[in-house]
Scaffold this motif. Structure first.
Motif, PDB file in Angstrom:
ATOM      1  N   ARG A   6       0.818  -1.213   0.000  1.00 16.91           N
ATOM      2  CA  ARG A   6       0.000   0.000   0.000  1.00 16.91           C
ATOM      3  C   ARG A   6       0.856   1.269   0.000  1.00 16.91           C
ATOM      4  NH1 ARG A   6      -1.355   4.244  -0.716  1.00 16.91           N
ATOM      5  NH2 ARG A   6      -2.897   5.467   0.330  1.00 16.91           N
ATOM      6  N   ASP A   7       1.966   1.235   0.721  1.00 17.21           N
ATOM      7  CA  ASP A   7       2.815   2.428   0.832  1.00 17.21           C
ATOM      8  C   ASP A   7       3.524   2.780  -0.471  1.00 17.21           C
ATOM      9  OD1 ASP A   7       2.063   2.711   3.455  1.00 17.21           O
ATOM     10  OD2 ASP A   7       3.833   1.701   4.249  1.00 17.21           O
ATOM     11  N   ASP A   8       3.512   1.880  -1.443  1.00 13.79           N
ATOM     12  CA  ASP A   8       4.170   2.129  -2.723  1.00 13.79           C
ATOM     13  C   ASP A   8       3.232   2.702  -3.772  1.00 13.79           C
ATOM     14  OD1 ASP A   8       6.517   1.178  -1.682  1.00 13.79           O
ATOM     15  OD2 ASP A   8       6.335  -0.817  -2.562  1.00 13.79           O
ATOM     16  N   CYS A   9       1.983   2.994  -3.407  1.00 12.66           N
ATOM     17  CA  CYS A   9       0.999   3.457  -4.384  1.00 12.66           C
ATOM     18  C   CYS A   9       0.509   4.866  -4.076  1.00 12.66           C
ATOM     19  CB  CYS A   9      -0.208   2.527  -4.397  1.00 12.66           C
ATOM     20  SG  CYS A   9       0.180   0.883  -4.980  1.00 12.66           S
ATOM     21  N   PHE A  10       0.088   5.537  -5.125  1.00 10.37           N
ATOM     22  CA  PHE A  10      -0.542   6.844  -5.023  1.00 10.37           C
ATOM     23  C   PHE A  10      -1.988   6.682  -5.473  1.00 10.37           C
ATOM     24  CE2 PHE A  10       3.921   7.569  -5.715  1.00 10.37           C
ATOM     25  CZ  PHE A  10       4.222   8.596  -4.842  1.00 10.37           C
ATOM     26  N   LEU A  11      -2.929   6.974  -4.592  1.00 11.04           N
ATOM     27  CA  LEU A  11      -4.335   6.897  -4.946  1.00 11.04           C
ATOM     28  C   LEU A  11      -4.816   8.287  -5.322  1.00 11.04           C
ATOM     29  CD1 LEU A  11      -5.724   4.577  -2.143  1.00 11.04           C
ATOM     30  CD2 LEU A  11      -5.149   3.979  -4.489  1.00 11.04           C
ATOM     31  N   ILE A  12      -5.440   8.376  -6.473  1.00 18.48           N
ATOM     32  CA  ILE A  12      -6.018   9.632  -6.940  1.00 18.48           C
ATOM     33  C   ILE A  12      -7.528   9.414  -6.965  1.00 18.48           C
ATOM     34  CG2 ILE A  12      -6.210  11.219  -8.880  1.00 18.48           C
ATOM     35  CD1 ILE A  12      -3.347  10.341  -9.650  1.00 18.48           C
ATOM     36  N   THR A  13      -8.271  10.309  -6.360  1.00 18.96           N
ATOM     37  CA  THR A  13      -9.714  10.126  -6.276  1.00 18.96           C
ATOM     38  C   THR A  13     -10.452  11.421  -6.564  1.00 18.96           C
ATOM     39  OG1 THR A  13     -11.489   9.166  -4.953  1.00 18.96           O
ATOM     40  CG2 THR A  13      -9.878  10.549  -3.786  1.00 18.96           C
ATOM     41  N   LYS A  14     -11.692  11.285  -6.878  1.00 15.71           N
ATOM     42  CA  LYS A  14     -12.591  12.420  -7.083  1.00 15.71           C
ATOM     43  C   LYS A  14     -13.796  12.197  -6.191  1.00 15.71           C
ATOM     44  CE  LYS A  14     -11.704  10.843 -10.752  1.00 15.71           C
ATOM     45  NZ  LYS A  14     -10.769   9.755 -10.887  1.00 15.71           N
ATOM     46  N   ALA A  15     -14.448  13.260  -5.804  1.00 18.54           N
ATOM     47  CA  ALA A  15     -15.631  13.138  -4.957  1.00 18.54           C
ATOM     48  C   ALA A  15     -16.588  14.271  -5.274  1.00 18.54           C
ATOM     49  CB  ALA A  15     -15.238  13.181  -3.486  1.00 18.54           C
ATOM     50  N   GLY A  16     -17.821  14.117  -4.818  1.00 21.74           N
ATOM     51  CA  GLY A  16     -18.774  15.204  -4.953  1.00 21.74           C
ATOM     52  C   GLY A  16     -19.959  14.941  -5.849  1.00 21.74           C
ATOM     53  N   PHE A  17     -19.949  13.842  -6.597  1.00 13.08           N
ATOM     54  CA  PHE A  17     -21.097  13.513  -7.430  1.00 13.08           C
ATOM     55  C   PHE A  17     -22.151  12.825  -6.573  1.00 13.08           C
ATOM     56  CE2 PHE A  17     -17.637  13.469 -10.575  1.00 13.08           C
ATOM     57  CZ  PHE A  17     -18.141  14.440 -11.428  1.00 13.08           C
ATOM     58  N   ALA A  18     -23.388  13.219  -6.762  1.00 20.65           N
ATOM     59  CA  ALA A  18     -24.474  12.586  -6.004  1.00 20.65           C
ATOM     60  C   ALA A  18     -24.646  11.139  -6.465  1.00 20.65           C
ATOM     61  CB  ALA A  18     -25.762  13.359  -6.225  1.00 20.65           C
ATOM     62  N   HIS A  19     -24.805  10.238  -5.519  1.00 21.07           N
ATOM     63  CA  HIS A  19     -25.072   8.845  -5.849  1.00 21.07           C
ATOM     64  C   HIS A  19     -25.715   8.158  -4.658  1.00 21.07           C
ATOM     65  CE1 HIS A  19     -21.244   8.439  -3.720  1.00 21.07           C
ATOM     66  NE2 HIS A  19     -21.527   7.170  -3.544  1.00 21.07           N
ATOM     67  N   VAL A  20     -26.309   7.029  -4.923  1.00 18.21           N
ATOM     68  CA  VAL A  20     -26.909   6.217  -3.882  1.00 18.21           C
ATOM     69  C   VAL A  20     -25.804   5.364  -3.272  1.00 18.21           C
ATOM     70  CG1 VAL A  20     -28.599   4.391  -3.451  1.00 18.21           C
ATOM     71  CG2 VAL A  20     -29.080   6.155  -5.143  1.00 18.21           C
ATOM     72  N   ALA A  21     -25.857   5.113  -1.986  1.00 20.87           N
ATOM     73  CA  ALA A  21     -24.825   4.310  -1.321  1.00 20.87           C
ATOM     74  C   ALA A  21     -25.466   3.224  -0.474  1.00 20.87           C
ATOM     75  CB  ALA A  21     -23.924   5.201  -0.483  1.00 20.87           C
ATOM     76  N   LEU A  22     -25.953   2.196  -1.140  1.00 20.64           N
ATOM     77  CA  LEU A  22     -26.539   1.054  -0.439  1.00 20.64           C
ATOM     78  C   LEU A  22     -25.424   0.182   0.136  1.00 20.64           C
ATOM     79  CD1 LEU A  22     -29.293   0.109  -3.045  1.00 20.64           C
ATOM     80  CD2 LEU A  22     -29.624   1.254  -0.841  1.00 20.64           C
ATOM     81  N   PRO A  23     -25.714  -0.684   1.098  1.00 23.21           N
ATOM     82  CA  PRO A  23     -24.703  -1.602   1.624  1.00 23.21           C
ATOM     83  C   PRO A  23     -24.083  -2.431   0.495  1.00 23.21           C
ATOM     84  CG  PRO A  23     -26.671  -1.651   2.982  1.00 23.21           C
ATOM     85  CD  PRO A  23     -27.005  -0.819   1.762  1.00 23.21           C
ATOM     86  N   ALA A  24     -22.864  -2.899   0.715  1.00 25.60           N
ATOM     87  CA  ALA A  24     -22.091  -3.594  -0.321  1.00 25.60           C
ATOM     88  C   ALA A  24     -22.863  -4.708  -1.025  1.00 25.60           C
ATOM     89  CB  ALA A  24     -20.797  -4.145   0.273  1.00 25.60           C
ATOM     90  N   ALA A  25     -23.641  -5.480  -0.301  1.00 24.31           N
ATOM     91  CA  ALA A  25     -24.379  -6.590  -0.918  1.00 24.31           C
ATOM     92  C   ALA A  25     -25.383  -6.112  -1.964  1.00 24.31           C
ATOM     93  CB  ALA A  25     -25.104  -7.389   0.163  1.00 24.31           C
ATOM     94  N   PHE A  26     -25.857  -4.871  -1.840  1.00 32.38           N
ATOM     95  CA  PHE A  26     -26.841  -4.319  -2.771  1.00 32.38           C
ATOM     96  C   PHE A  26     -26.243  -3.286  -3.713  1.00 32.38           C
ATOM     97  CE2 PHE A  26     -29.136  -5.499   1.112  1.00 32.38           C
ATOM     98  CZ  PHE A  26     -30.009  -6.433   0.584  1.00 32.38           C
ATOM     99  N   SER A  27     -24.919  -3.150  -3.723  1.00 36.79           N
ATOM    100  CA  SER A  27     -24.279  -2.070  -4.488  1.00 36.79           C
ATOM    101  C   SER A  27     -24.594  -2.069  -5.985  1.00 36.79           C
ATOM    102  CB  SER A  27     -22.777  -2.057  -4.247  1.00 36.79           C
ATOM    103  OG  SER A  27     -22.197  -3.257  -4.685  1.00 36.79           O
ATOM    104  N   PRO A  28     -24.846  -3.203  -6.654  1.00 34.37           N
ATOM    105  CA  PRO A  28     -25.224  -3.100  -8.067  1.00 34.37           C
ATOM    106  C   PRO A  28     -26.453  -2.223  -8.294  1.00 34.37           C
ATOM    107  CG  PRO A  28     -24.594  -5.341  -7.583  1.00 34.37           C
ATOM    108  CD  PRO A  28     -24.664  -4.603  -6.259  1.00 34.37           C
ATOM    109  N   LEU A  29     -27.339  -2.155  -7.319  1.00 36.08           N
ATOM    110  CA  LEU A  29     -28.531  -1.311  -7.441  1.00 36.08           C
ATOM    111  C   LEU A  29     -28.175   0.178  -7.367  1.00 36.08           C
ATOM    112  CD1 LEU A  29     -30.978  -3.336  -5.183  1.00 36.08           C
ATOM    113  CD2 LEU A  29     -30.840  -3.334  -7.683  1.00 36.08           C
ATOM    114  N   ASN A  30     -26.998   0.502  -6.841  1.00 35.40           N
ATOM    115  CA  ASN A  30     -26.577   1.894  -6.775  1.00 35.40           C
ATOM    116  C   ASN A  30     -26.475   2.519  -8.159  1.00 35.40           C
ATOM    117  OD1 ASN A  30     -26.366   1.750  -4.005  1.00 35.40           O
ATOM    118  ND2 ASN A  30     -24.171   1.395  -4.011  1.00 35.40           N
ATOM    119  N   GLN A  31     -26.172   1.708  -9.168  1.00 36.23           N
ATOM    120  CA  GLN A  31     -26.048   2.204 -10.539  1.00 36.23           C
ATOM    121  C   GLN A  31     -27.342   2.837 -11.014  1.00 36.23           C
ATOM    122  OE1 GLN A  31     -23.091   2.022 -12.243  1.00 36.23           O
ATOM    123  NE2 GLN A  31     -22.236   1.179 -10.374  1.00 36.23           N
TER     124      GLN A  31
END
Length: 97
Positions: free
Chosen positions: A68-93
């Motif tokens: 993990r210490d050898d990687c750089f994570l680049i992320t974006k945030a701020g778009f509205a989306h649904v956040a159901l629990p992981a088991a139901f995440s396909p429905l988030n689409q």
């Protein structure tokens, strides 16, 4: 003293890594991330809306197993989306706006 890991010139985009239309299994996606790291790709691009969070969960699982210490994570945030629990995440689409 730990020497800083240089950022790589190439990165791994994960926009479709775990999305509803992805043909990769979770294990294959983790393998892809491991292969990128093994080939000195140190930049992983993600966002909380990629696969409605599933992409970030897969990246987390992969980096838990590898350098993990050898990687750089680049992320974006701020778009509205649904956040159901992981088991139901396909429905988030469906709930993306």
């Amino acid at each position: 003293m730990k020497v800083a890991t240089p950022i790589s010139r190439m990165g791994l985009g994960t926009g479709r890594l775990a999305s509803l239309g992805s043909s990769l299994t979770r294990r294959q996606a983790i393998g892809l991330i491991h292969a990128a790291i093994d080939h000195d790709i140190r930049v992983i691009d993600t966002a909380d809306t990629y696969g409605s969070g599933d992409s970030e969960r897969v990246i987390g699982a992969a980096l838990k197993e590898r350098r993990r210490d050898d990687c750089f994570l680049i992320t974006k945030a701020g778009f509205a989306h649904v956040a159901l629990p992981a088991a139901f995440s396909p429905l988030n689409q469906i709930g993306k706006s």
